[in-house]
Design a protein around this motif. Structure first.
Motif, mmCIF file in Angstrom:
data_model
loop_
_atom_site.group_PDB
_atom_site.id
_atom_site.type_symbol
_atom_site.label_atom_id
_atom_site.label_comp_id
_atom_site.label_asym_id
_atom_site.label_seq_id
_atom_site.Cartn_x
_atom_site.Cartn_y
_atom_site.Cartn_z
ATOM 1 N N ASP A 1 0.827 -1.214 0.000
ATOM 2 C CA ASP A 1 0.000 0.000 0.000
ATOM 3 C C ASP A 1 0.861 1.264 0.000
ATOM 4 N N ARG B 1 -1.289 -0.997 -4.314
ATOM 5 C CA ARG B 1 -2.407 -1.770 -3.782
ATOM 6 C C ARG B 1 -3.349 -2.234 -4.898
ATOM 7 N N GLN C 1 -8.043 -2.470 2.966
ATOM 8 C CA GLN C 1 -7.365 -1.193 3.199
ATOM 9 C C GLN C 1 -7.932 -0.094 2.334
#
Length: 77
Positions: free
Chosen positions: A16, A21, A77
């Protein structure tokens, strides 16, 4: 949490932070049917990356269930 989950969480955070990501999530989704083969490739690579920063991640990804967990962590996320 167990060590495997913590290691995968750390890997997801690294991915990330690198801004990868979305591409990583797409790649993991494409490879989903090949989780067992991917884990065998990671197992094969372990001697090649021993002593490097990739060694812990190769060990984690040598288990087929880890690929699904990494996919889950990246989507969260």
């Amino acid at each position: 949490m167990d060590d495997r989950h913590d290691g995968l969480q750390k890997l997801a955070e690294h991915i990330d932070r690198a801004g990868l990501r979305a591409p990583a999530a797409i790649l993991l989704d494409l490879l989903c049917p090949l989780d067992v083969i991917s884990s065998q490739i990671a197992q094969f690579a372990r001697p090649l990356v021993r002593g490097t920063g990739l060694d812990p991640y190769a060990g984690l990804l040598a288990e087929a269930a880890s690929w699904q967990e990494l996919r889950r962590l990246l989507s969260r996320q």
